[in-house]
Design a protein around this motif. Structure first.
Motif, mmCIF file in Angstrom:
data_model
loop_
_atom_site.group_PDB
_atom_site.id
_atom_site.type_symbol
_atom_site.label_atom_id
_atom_site.label_comp_id
_atom_site.label_asym_id
_atom_site.label_seq_id
_atom_site.Cartn_x
_atom_site.Cartn_y
_atom_site.Cartn_z
ATOM 1 N N ILE A 36 0.837 -0.976 -0.029
ATOM 2 C CA ILE A 36 0.087 -0.508 0.214
ATOM 3 C C ILE A 36 0.929 1.239 0.059
ATOM 4 C CG2 ILE A 36 -1.423 1.323 1.208
ATOM 5 C CD1 ILE A 36 -2.480 -1.463 2.138
ATOM 6 N N ILE A 37 2.280 1.190 0.851
ATOM 7 C CA ILE A 37 2.340 2.624 0.975
ATOM 8 C C ILE A 37 3.152 2.883 0.037
ATOM 9 C CG2 ILE A 37 4.843 3.272 1.663
ATOM 10 C CD1 ILE A 37 3.268 1.941 4.952
ATOM 11 N N SER A 38 3.656 2.388 -1.123
ATOM 12 C CA SER A 38 4.574 2.141 -2.265
ATOM 13 C C SER A 38 3.791 2.627 -3.572
ATOM 14 C CB SER A 38 5.228 0.886 -3.035
ATOM 15 O OG SER A 38 3.355 -0.417 -3.660
ATOM 16 N N GLY A 39 2.160 2.273 -3.264
ATOM 17 C CA GLY A 39 1.592 3.156 -3.543
ATOM 18 C C GLY A 39 0.764 4.250 -3.552
ATOM 19 N N ILE A 40 0.990 4.937 -2.658
ATOM 20 C CA ILE A 40 1.175 6.045 -2.097
ATOM 21 C C ILE A 40 1.523 7.523 -3.226
ATOM 22 C CG2 ILE A 40 1.263 7.626 -0.508
ATOM 23 C CD1 ILE A 40 -0.779 5.675 0.035
ATOM 24 N N TYR A 81 -14.813 2.185 -5.999
ATOM 25 C CA TYR A 81 -16.093 2.447 -5.497
ATOM 26 C C TYR A 81 -17.802 2.689 -6.122
ATOM 27 C CZ TYR A 81 -12.254 1.596 -3.022
ATOM 28 O OH TYR A 81 -10.757 0.795 -2.066
ATOM 29 N N ASN A 82 -17.892 1.279 -6.865
ATOM 30 C CA ASN A 82 -19.733 2.635 -7.283
ATOM 31 C C ASN A 82 -20.353 1.990 -6.487
ATOM 32 O OD1 ASN A 82 -17.847 2.268 -9.857
ATOM 33 N ND2 ASN A 82 -18.119 0.627 -10.037
ATOM 34 N N ASN A 83 -20.401 1.823 -5.683
ATOM 35 C CA ASN A 83 -21.205 1.342 -4.242
ATOM 36 C C ASN A 83 -21.437 2.557 -3.664
ATOM 37 O OD1 ASN A 83 -19.530 -0.058 -3.460
ATOM 38 N ND2 ASN A 83 -20.241 -1.297 -2.116
ATOM 39 N N THR A 84 -20.951 3.358 -3.906
ATOM 40 C CA THR A 84 -21.078 5.200 -2.847
ATOM 41 C C THR A 84 -21.389 5.801 -2.917
ATOM 42 O OG1 THR A 84 -18.193 4.358 -3.564
ATOM 43 C CG2 THR A 84 -19.326 6.872 -2.434
ATOM 44 N N VAL A 85 -22.806 6.442 -1.841
ATOM 45 C CA VAL A 85 -24.125 6.475 -0.919
ATOM 46 C C VAL A 85 -23.265 7.895 -0.436
ATOM 47 C CG1 VAL A 85 -25.336 4.560 -1.713
ATOM 48 C CG2 VAL A 85 -24.471 5.252 0.171
ATOM 49 N N SER A 113 -18.443 1.525 0.002
ATOM 50 C CA SER A 113 -17.754 -0.043 0.942
ATOM 51 C C SER A 113 -16.767 -0.855 0.015
ATOM 52 C CB SER A 113 -19.465 -0.567 0.478
ATOM 53 O OG SER A 113 -20.437 0.120 1.291
ATOM 54 N N LEU A 114 -16.513 -1.147 0.287
ATOM 55 C CA LEU A 114 -15.228 -2.958 -0.039
ATOM 56 C C LEU A 114 -15.131 -4.238 0.322
ATOM 57 C CD1 LEU A 114 -12.398 -2.607 -1.826
ATOM 58 C CD2 LEU A 114 -10.830 -2.313 -0.190
ATOM 59 N N GLU A 115 -16.159 -4.824 -0.083
ATOM 60 C CA GLU A 115 -17.129 -5.546 -0.089
ATOM 61 C C GLU A 115 -15.681 -7.111 0.531
ATOM 62 O OE1 GLU A 115 -20.296 -6.264 1.507
ATOM 63 O OE2 GLU A 115 -20.051 -4.104 0.086
ATOM 64 N N ARG A 160 -7.816 5.020 -2.633
ATOM 65 C CA ARG A 160 -7.528 4.588 -4.591
ATOM 66 C C ARG A 160 -6.445 3.605 -3.663
ATOM 67 N NH1 ARG A 160 -3.573 5.946 -7.753
ATOM 68 N NH2 ARG A 160 -2.139 6.855 -5.818
ATOM 69 N N VAL A 161 -5.763 3.454 -3.982
ATOM 70 C CA VAL A 161 -4.462 2.460 -3.251
ATOM 71 C C VAL A 161 -4.761 1.027 -3.121
ATOM 72 C CG1 VAL A 161 -1.878 1.743 -2.697
ATOM 73 C CG2 VAL A 161 -2.375 4.279 -2.956
ATOM 74 N N MET A 162 -6.124 0.593 -2.141
ATOM 75 C CA MET A 162 -6.214 -0.480 -2.351
ATOM 76 C C MET A 162 -6.544 -1.362 -4.074
ATOM 77 S SD MET A 162 -7.812 -0.708 1.794
ATOM 78 C CE MET A 162 -7.520 -2.088 2.106
ATOM 79 N N LYS A 163 -7.550 -0.389 -4.094
ATOM 80 C CA LYS A 163 -8.334 -0.431 -5.520
ATOM 81 C C LYS A 163 -7.026 -0.521 -6.897
ATOM 82 C CE LYS A 163 -12.990 -0.886 -5.534
ATOM 83 N NZ LYS A 163 -14.301 -2.468 -6.006
ATOM 84 N N ILE A 164 -5.898 -0.405 -7.012
ATOM 85 C CA ILE A 164 -5.365 -0.382 -8.154
ATOM 86 C C ILE A 164 -4.302 -0.871 -7.502
ATOM 87 C CG2 ILE A 164 -3.405 0.713 -8.480
ATOM 88 C CD1 ILE A 164 -4.465 3.670 -8.504
#
Length: 174
Positions: A36-40, A81-85, A113-115, A160-164
Motif C-alpha cells: 500500500i505504501i509503495s502505491g501512495i 467504489y461504485n456502491n458509494t452513497v 464500501s469495499l466488500e 485509491r491504492v487499495m483498488k489499484i
C-alpha cells in the motif's frame, strides 16, 4: 503526510484478510503495508487537499457542504467504489439565545464500501470528517487544509491504492 497515511494503515491492518500461521501473518502484514505504501502518491494527496481547499469554507452550516460531499462521493466512484452513497441526516442547531432560534439543515455522510471475502455481517469503519472550522468568519474562511482535508485526503489515497493494487480484505470496510 506520510505519518497520517501510516497511522491510517496501522488502523487498517486488522481489517485485511489473513489466513496464514502467526509467523507468516507477520510477514503478510508487512508486505501488505509495504504494498500500500509503495502505491501512495504525494501528488494525489496534494491534489485532494487542494481540491477540498478550493471549496473555500467547508463549515458544516455553509451552503456548499453538499457539494463537498458529492465531490468526495465522485472521487470514490472514480476509484471503482461504485456502491458509494450519500447518507443524509437532519441537523437541528439550537443557537440557545432563549428565543427558540433553530436552524435545520440536511447533512451527508459519504459511505464507500469495499466488500470482504468472508461471508460475514462484520463491517469495519474507517472514517473522518470533511468539514472545517476556523475561529474567524467560518462561512467564508474555513478551507481547512489540516482540519480535516489532510485526513480526508489520506482516506481517499488509501482507498485509491487499495483498488489499484487489488488489496483483499476479509471483512467489509466502509
Amino acid at each position: 503526510m506520510k505519518k497520517i497515511i501510516i497511522f491510517c494503515l496501522i488502523i487498517l491492518l486488522p481489517l485485511l484478510s489473513f489466513t496464514q500461521t502467526k509467523n507468516d501473518l507477520t510477514f503478510q502484514k508487512d508486505s501488505i503495508v509495504e504494498n500500500i505504501i509503495s502505491g501512495i502518491c504525494q501528488d494525489s494527496i496534494s491534489s485532494f487537499i487542494q481540491s477540498l481547499q478550493y471549496f473555500g469554507t467547508r463549515f458544516y452550516l455553509a451552503p456548499n457542504h453538499r457539494d463537498v460531499a458529492l465531490w468526495i462521493k465522485n472521487k470514490f466512484i472514480s476509484f471503482g467504489y461504485n456502491n458509494t452513497v450519500l447518507d443524509s441526516f437532519l441537523v437541528v442547531e439550537d443557537w440557545g439565545f432563549g428565543g427558540g432560534q433553530y436552524d435545520t439543515l440536511w447533512h451527508y455522510n459519504v459511505i464507500a464500501s469495499l466488500e470482504g471475502s468472508a461471508n460475514s455481517k462484520i463491517q469495519n469503519v474507517i472514517c473522518g470528517h470533511y468539514d472545517s472550522v476556523t475561529p474567524s468568519d467560518y462561512l467564508t474562511t474555513a478551507p481547512g487544509a489540516d482540519d480535516n482535508a489532510s485526513g480526508t485526503s489520506a482516506i481517499l489515497e488509501i482507498a485509491r491504492v487499495m483498488k489499484i493494487k487489488n488489496i483483499q480484505n476479509r471483512y467489509s470496510i466502509k
